[in-house]
Design a protein around this motif. Structure first.
Motif, PDB file in Angstrom:
ATOM      1  N   ASP A  37       0.815  -1.209   0.000  1.00 14.26           N
ATOM      2  CA  ASP A  37       0.000   0.000   0.000  1.00 14.26           C
ATOM      3  C   ASP A  37       0.856   1.268   0.000  1.00 14.26           C
ATOM      4  O   ASP A  37       0.397   2.346   0.348  1.00 14.26           O
ATOM      5  CB  ASP A  37      -0.949   0.014   1.201  1.00 14.26           C
ATOM      6  CG  ASP A  37      -0.227  -0.059   2.538  1.00 14.26           C
ATOM      7  OD1 ASP A  37       1.020  -0.180   2.551  1.00 14.26           O
ATOM      8  OD2 ASP A  37      -0.907   0.004   3.573  1.00 14.26           O
ATOM      9  N   GLU A  38       2.120   1.130  -0.395  1.00 15.67           N
ATOM     10  CA  GLU A  38       3.010   2.267  -0.581  1.00 15.67           C
ATOM     11  C   GLU A  38       3.984   1.894  -1.690  1.00 15.67           C
ATOM     12  O   GLU A  38       4.132   0.725  -2.033  1.00 15.67           O
ATOM     13  CB  GLU A  38       3.760   2.596   0.706  1.00 15.67           C
ATOM     14  CG  GLU A  38       4.629   1.460   1.221  1.00 15.67           C
ATOM     15  CD  GLU A  38       5.315   1.792   2.544  1.00 15.67           C
ATOM     16  OE1 GLU A  38       6.457   2.284   2.495  1.00 15.67           O
ATOM     17  OE2 GLU A  38       4.701   1.546   3.605  1.00 15.67           O
ATOM     18  N   TYR A  39       4.641   2.890  -2.265  1.00 18.61           N
ATOM     19  CA  TYR A  39       5.511   2.624  -3.407  1.00 18.61           C
ATOM     20  C   TYR A  39       6.382   3.827  -3.671  1.00 18.61           C
ATOM     21  O   TYR A  39       6.131   4.945  -3.168  1.00 18.61           O
ATOM     22  CB  TYR A  39       4.663   2.302  -4.650  1.00 18.61           C
ATOM     23  CG  TYR A  39       3.641   3.362  -4.990  1.00 18.61           C
ATOM     24  CD1 TYR A  39       3.939   4.410  -5.857  1.00 18.61           C
ATOM     25  CD2 TYR A  39       2.364   3.329  -4.430  1.00 18.61           C
ATOM     26  CE1 TYR A  39       3.007   5.391  -6.157  1.00 18.61           C
ATOM     27  CE2 TYR A  39       1.427   4.304  -4.727  1.00 18.61           C
ATOM     28  CZ  TYR A  39       1.761   5.338  -5.583  1.00 18.61           C
ATOM     29  OH  TYR A  39       0.834   6.318  -5.877  1.00 18.61           O
ATOM     30  N   LEU A  40       7.420   3.613  -4.453  1.00 21.27           N
ATOM     31  CA  LEU A  40       8.232   4.714  -4.948  1.00 21.27           C
ATOM     32  C   LEU A  40       7.575   5.277  -6.193  1.00 21.27           C
ATOM     33  O   LEU A  40       7.300   4.547  -7.146  1.00 21.27           O
ATOM     34  CB  LEU A  40       9.645   4.241  -5.270  1.00 21.27           C
ATOM     35  CG  LEU A  40      10.557   3.916  -4.091  1.00 21.27           C
ATOM     36  CD1 LEU A  40      11.858   3.295  -4.580  1.00 21.27           C
ATOM     37  CD2 LEU A  40      10.845   5.157  -3.258  1.00 21.27           C
ATOM     38  N   PHE A  41       7.324   6.566  -6.181  1.00 17.84           N
ATOM     39  CA  PHE A  41       6.833   7.266  -7.352  1.00 17.84           C
ATOM     40  C   PHE A  41       8.053   7.883  -8.017  1.00 17.84           C
ATOM     41  O   PHE A  41       8.569   8.898  -7.573  1.00 17.84           O
ATOM     42  CB  PHE A  41       5.820   8.332  -6.929  1.00 17.84           C
ATOM     43  CG  PHE A  41       5.254   9.126  -8.086  1.00 17.84           C
ATOM     44  CD1 PHE A  41       4.574   8.499  -9.111  1.00 17.84           C
ATOM     45  CD2 PHE A  41       5.408  10.497  -8.138  1.00 17.84           C
ATOM     46  CE1 PHE A  41       4.049   9.229 -10.169  1.00 17.84           C
ATOM     47  CE2 PHE A  41       4.890  11.234  -9.188  1.00 17.84           C
ATOM     48  CZ  PHE A  41       4.211  10.599 -10.203  1.00 17.84           C
ATOM     49  N   GLY A  42       8.541   7.207  -9.086  1.00 14.85           N
ATOM     50  CA  GLY A  42       9.841   7.575  -9.606  1.00 14.85           C
ATOM     51  C   GLY A  42      10.910   7.126  -8.633  1.00 14.85           C
ATOM     52  O   GLY A  42      10.667   6.343  -7.708  1.00 14.85           O
ATOM     53  N   PRO A  43      12.125   7.613  -8.780  1.00 13.59           N
ATOM     54  CA  PRO A  43      13.230   7.081  -7.979  1.00 13.59           C
ATOM     55  C   PRO A  43      13.290   7.581  -6.542  1.00 13.59           C
ATOM     56  O   PRO A  43      13.862   6.905  -5.694  1.00 13.59           O
ATOM     57  CB  PRO A  43      14.469   7.529  -8.761  1.00 13.59           C
ATOM     58  CG  PRO A  43      14.032   8.779  -9.465  1.00 13.59           C
ATOM     59  CD  PRO A  43      12.593   8.548  -9.827  1.00 13.59           C
ATOM     60  N   ASP A  44      12.701   8.754  -6.236  1.00 12.22           N
ATOM     61  CA  ASP A  44      13.033   9.412  -4.974  1.00 12.22           C
ATOM     62  C   ASP A  44      11.855   9.829  -4.114  1.00 12.22           C
ATOM     63  O   ASP A  44      12.059  10.358  -3.026  1.00 12.22           O
ATOM     64  CB  ASP A  44      13.874  10.671  -5.259  1.00 12.22           C
ATOM     65  CG  ASP A  44      15.227  10.339  -5.872  1.00 12.22           C
ATOM     66  OD1 ASP A  44      15.895   9.423  -5.365  1.00 12.22           O
ATOM     67  OD2 ASP A  44      15.598  10.972  -6.873  1.00 12.22           O
ATOM     68  N   ILE A  45      10.628   9.635  -4.553  1.00 13.47           N
ATOM     69  CA  ILE A  45       9.455  10.036  -3.774  1.00 13.47           C
ATOM     70  C   ILE A  45       8.734   8.782  -3.309  1.00 13.47           C
ATOM     71  O   ILE A  45       8.372   7.915  -4.112  1.00 13.47           O
ATOM     72  CB  ILE A  45       8.511  10.924  -4.603  1.00 13.47           C
ATOM     73  CG1 ILE A  45       9.212  12.228  -4.981  1.00 13.47           C
ATOM     74  CG2 ILE A  45       7.234  11.221  -3.825  1.00 13.47           C
ATOM     75  CD1 ILE A  45       8.386  13.133  -5.897  1.00 13.47           C
ATOM     76  N   LEU A  46       8.549   8.666  -2.007  1.00 10.48           N
ATOM     77  CA  LEU A  46       7.830   7.546  -1.418  1.00 10.48           C
ATOM     78  C   LEU A  46       6.391   7.995  -1.166  1.00 10.48           C
ATOM     79  O   LEU A  46       6.150   8.912  -0.376  1.00 10.48           O
ATOM     80  CB  LEU A  46       8.488   7.100  -0.114  1.00 10.48           C
ATOM     81  CG  LEU A  46       7.872   5.914   0.620  1.00 10.48           C
ATOM     82  CD1 LEU A  46       7.916   4.660  -0.238  1.00 10.48           C
ATOM     83  CD2 LEU A  46       8.570   5.668   1.951  1.00 10.48           C
ATOM     84  N   ALA A  47       5.434   7.370  -1.853  1.00 16.51           N
ATOM     85  CA  ALA A  47       4.022   7.740  -1.758  1.00 16.51           C
ATOM     86  C   ALA A  47       3.285   6.708  -0.919  1.00 16.51           C
ATOM     87  O   ALA A  47       3.467   5.500  -1.107  1.00 16.51           O
ATOM     88  CB  ALA A  47       3.400   7.839  -3.147  1.00 16.51           C
ATOM     89  N   ALA A  48       2.433   7.190  -0.022  1.00 16.17           N
ATOM     90  CA  ALA A  48       1.655   6.308   0.846  1.00 16.17           C
ATOM     91  C   ALA A  48       0.198   6.759   0.806  1.00 16.17           C
ATOM     92  O   ALA A  48      -0.274   7.463   1.712  1.00 16.17           O
ATOM     93  CB  ALA A  48       2.200   6.343   2.276  1.00 16.17           C
ATOM     94  N   PRO A  49      -0.547   6.417  -0.243  1.00 11.51           N
ATOM     95  CA  PRO A  49      -1.936   6.875  -0.359  1.00 11.51           C
ATOM     96  C   PRO A  49      -2.780   6.434   0.832  1.00 11.51           C
ATOM     97  O   PRO A  49      -2.591   5.347   1.387  1.00 11.51           O
ATOM     98  CB  PRO A  49      -2.421   6.212  -1.646  1.00 11.51           C
ATOM     99  CG  PRO A  49      -1.185   5.863  -2.401  1.00 11.51           C
ATOM    100  CD  PRO A  49      -0.145   5.577  -1.377  1.00 11.51           C
TER     101      PRO A  49
END
Length: 830
Positions: free
Chosen positions: A625-637
């Motif tokens: 339920d989280e992921y890297l958006f591109g190489p450097d941003i960690l997104a946790a919707p």
């Protein structure tokens, strides 16, 4: 030079396909992977060059699927036992295998299929009557994870489950199937399977660092520890049992597998996506801007968005050119011209079907044998529609036939001529199992493959247009990605959990681990059946997720039973959230386009499961339920109703909590850095998540490239002089820097960034294709102990005091400078 080069290539080829070894056991080599086969008793092991086992065939020969290469009848499984005879010729191993059935043998072939790839082809020899499947089992450690399988809604790691690969409409929530069955052909549904999907790929990506692809076009199933502990198996069947037409399908008498080396999941994914094809470059920057579906009054809604200073790049419209020909040329041309004048790209709608009463398209297709046919050789027609009030009798173009591809391309050309910039390329899941394609291809073999041929025919029809034409599609199969500029997740339910927002995150990560790099969802969902309903809170959270998806695309309407209204992003209580996240999304274009370019090189998707970066971290590998958006941003919707905080696992390194380190400027829509809030990795953190915040973290050391916040559209700006387009700011880059040790990054397609920080100095090197104006904000507090600069130099010269500043309170350095290849050095006071 040419002779020498040919000799070198010949040497490499020979090395890849060496087969003779000193021992009696045959070996097939392909770069870093070796297939070892016993000389007499059949058993296959895949090893790396050190001799370590990557994957081993399960040795069982009982009646279950987990065992050696074999086949299934109504009485159970029969498996390969002894090698009756074998040979090695030009790097290819062939053998005849005895089985536990006295009536059957198996002819098997192992060969290199590209560096780091070995293919297995097995052909059953003997009576095919009664054969229900062919398959193979493998041993597995208890903690192995299994990802991939195309786009899936139920889970990312499928360990312990059974995954079917069959192109289908769905999935749906259980309560929805009864209503859906009323207007979807039975062979287009797999109810009530939660693993059903529009875009399956029979591809397994293991956490152990290898991949396996089932190359058969028929339905296949992976059993991932669901029948025997410590094992998994794959089998291929003629068609899903119980489906209309399945009883007519010919028996499956062959099995084709490809094995992909790692040594990491990311490396195996790279080999796989290169072998089957990666999505083509979108070419149109507007793909990565906000997409908006207007209502009836398009000009008024555009005025609302522009008045709210909310960026929008694409108007999605849904005039159905196919199946029934809703278009009117003059009206469509006026509509596309109005969109272009407003600074927008505009899309329309196609699917592969044609209404039997749409004579202008149906009659020529029927005359040219360009439609999928029945066994009797007439066009196969079936009912189609979005609901019971909107049903049509349709045929479908046969993309196995040249005439089908050509006539479909003619229909697409009409929309291009009317000025559309692309379209939703819908459906592709309804090929009947008892049909015939190209007159002789059985529907059970055409059903899955049809989706690939459909989208590739459309891609071939438009890829050489003088202006970019972008299609977005929901269906697919192995190899469809190379023809799919954009994939969207189909028609989700307006819900938080399964088949709703939470499943959209799952779809993105499973698609990403299957070679699909540019993906988006229907923001807000589509189906509202029974108790499902889009709430303002759910729409707010879905918009935020869309901002950190491969494509940010709204869905204005859908099917609602009973009928009900739904909130819209232009509502007074929604427009501020829409503006905030479309501003951020538009500014992120240099970062997102660089991530797309990296996908084209490496196969790493824009939305990256953590296992692709941190394969040795079990908690990262299990995050769904989280992921890297591109190489450097960690997104946790935020995917839970009523949540006001979010637990996030932080992988190794140091992470900056964006919303505790930067403020959103309501006036400009830009971000203003402050003192960096640093969090240590390899630990969980509980982050605030009020309704207006999407939890985001940025890797310490990274430099995030942005557009200026005043950009309104990534399409051409149009006739309004106040609309700011990408072309107006193309040579301006804003940088949010979080210096820490050494790091590198990229912007746009060819720009590069290198950062190196110590306690006394920070060096930032930038390279752009053309002379560029850079506006820098750097949080010097992200350097351990901080760095208060007394000197800032660009290209070795002191930057004038009017061009840089440092705020001791926030510890933020700001600087403005111009150049193509620029090095900035900030030094602490002596």
């Amino acid at each position: 030079m040419r002779v020498g080069r040919r000799l070198a290539l010949g040497t490499i080829t020979a090395w890849i396909a060496i087969t003779a070894v000193a021992s009696a056991d045959p070996v097939v080599r392909s770069g870093p992977i070796e297939a070892h086969v016993a000389a007499d008793h059949w058993n296959l092991e895949l090893k790396d060059l050190s001799g370590a086992t990557i994957l081993a065939e399960h040795p069982a020969t009982g009646s279950g699927p987990s065992g050696t290469l074999g086949f299934r009848t109504a009485l159970g499984w029969n498996h390969a036992t002894e090698v009756a005879g074998s040979s090695v010729d030009n790097g290819v191993y062939t053998a005849e295998l005895e089985t536990t059935s006295p009536l059957h043998t198996i002819h098997v072939e192992l060969r290199p299929a590209g560096r780091g790839i070995i293919a297995l082809d097995a052909q059953l020899v003997g009576p095919a009557l009664g054969v229900e499947a062919m398959g193979m089992g493998f041993t597995a450690p208890e903690d192995e994870r299994y990802l991939g399988f195309g786009e899936r809604s139920n889970q990312v790691d499928q360990a312990g489950s059974e995954v079917e690969n069959y192109v289908a409409d769905g999935p749906y929530q259980d309560e929805e199937y009864l209503g859906i069955q009323a207007f979807v052909p039975p062979w287009g549904l797999r109810d009530p399977r939660h693993d059903a999907t529009y875009f399956p790929i029979p591809w397994l990506l293991s956490s152990q660092g290898y991949g396996v692809l089932a190359d058969n076009p028929e339905t296949s199933t992976f059993r991932l520890g669901s029948d025997v502990a410590g094992a998994w198996s794959v089998e291929v069947t003629p068609a899903p049992p119980g489906e209309v037409g399945a009883e007519l399908a010919p028996a499956v008498d062959h099995l084709s597998l490809r094995f992909f080396a790692g040594p990491t999941p990311a490396a195996a994914l790279r080999r796989f996506s290169a072998a089957v094809g990666r999505q083509p470059r979108a070419k149109a920057p507007w793909v990565f801007g906000p997409w908006f579906q207007p209502g009836d009054d398009e000009s008024a809604e555009l005025a609302t968005l522009r008045g709210a200073d909310a960026p929008v790049s694409v108007f999605q419209t849904y005039t159905h050119y196919l199946p029934c020909g809703e278009q009117e040329t003059a009206a469509e041309q006026a509509r596309t011209q109005a969109a272009h004048d407003g600074g927008l790209a505009i899309t329309t709608y196609f699917n592969p079907m044609v209404c039997a009463n749409y004579a202008a398209r149906y009659d020529p297709a029927q005359a040219a044998d360009a439609l999928t046919e029945t066994i009797a050789g007439i066009p196969y027609t079936y009912r189609y529609g979005a609901n019971m009030d909107d049903l049509f009798l349709v045929g479908q173009y046969d993309f196995f036939e040249e005439a089908g591809r050509d006539l479909y391309g003619d229909a697409l050309g009409e929309a291009v001529g009317d000025g559309y910039d692309g379209w939703m390329e819908d459906f592709g899941e309804y090929t009947p199992l008892d049909s015939r394609s190209a007159e002789t291809i059985d529907g059970s073999r055409a059903h899955n493959e049809y989706a690939r041929r459909y989208h590739c025919a459309a891609w071939q029809a438009v890829k050489d247009e003088p202006r970019p034409v972008v299609r977005f599609q929901r269906s697919g199969w192995t190899g469809a990605a190379k023809c799919a500029q954009v994939v969207w997740g189909g028609d989700p339910t307006t819900a938080w959990g399964f088949d709703g927002l939470a499943s959209a995150v799952t779809q993105a990560l499973s698609a990403g681990t299957s070679g699909i790099g540019i993906w988006g969802s229907d923001i807000g969902g589509f189906f509202a059946i029974g108790s499902s309903e889009l709430s303002p809170e759910l729409l707010t959270r879905w918009v935020q997720f869309g901002a950190v998806s491969g494509v940010m695309r709204t869905q204005r309407n859908g099917v609602a039973l009973p009928p009900r209204s739904r909130p819209q992003v232009t509502d007074p209580d929604q427009i501020a959230n829409w503006r905030r996240y479309t501003k951020i999304r538009t500014q992120l274009y240099p970062y997102v386009s660089a991530a797309e370019a990296e996908y084209r090189r490496s196969g790493l998707p824009i939305m990256r499961h953590l296992i692709l970066r941190y394969p040795d971290d079990p908690q990262a590998a299990g995050a769904e339920d989280e992921y890297l958006f591109g190489p450097d941003i960690l997104a946790a919707p935020v995917v839970a109703e009523g949540a006001s905080e979010r637990v996030v696992y932080l992988p190794e390194g140091r992470w900056v909590d964006l919303w505790r380190s930067a403020a959103y400027d309501e006036e400009t829509g830009g971000l203003e850095l402050g003192e960096a809030e640093i969090l240590d990795g390899e630990a969980e953190a509980t982050l605030p998540a009020p309704l207006e915040e999407l939890p985001l973290l940025v890797r310490a050391g990274s430099v995030i490239p942005l557009l200026p916040p005043d950009v309104d559209t990534l399409a051409k700006p149009g006739t309004d002089p106040e609309t700011v387009g990408l072309s107006d700011r193309r040579r301006q880059i804003h940088l949010l820097a979080l210096p820490y040790k050494k790091s590198s990054g990229a912007f746009n397609r060819r720009g590069t960034i290198a950062s190196k920080a110590t306690g006394r100095r920070w060096r930032l090197a930038l390279s752009a294709p053309k002379r560029t104006r850079f506006e820098l904000q750097a949080a010097m507090s992200s350097i351990p102990g901080g760095l208060e600069p007394c000197s800032v130099k660009v290209k070795g010269r002191e930057l004038p005091g009017s061009s840089w500043s440092y705020d001791p309170g926030t510890q933020v350095l700001r600087a403005s400078f111009t150049g193509r290849r620029v090095t900035l050095r900030a030094s602490a006071c002596d």
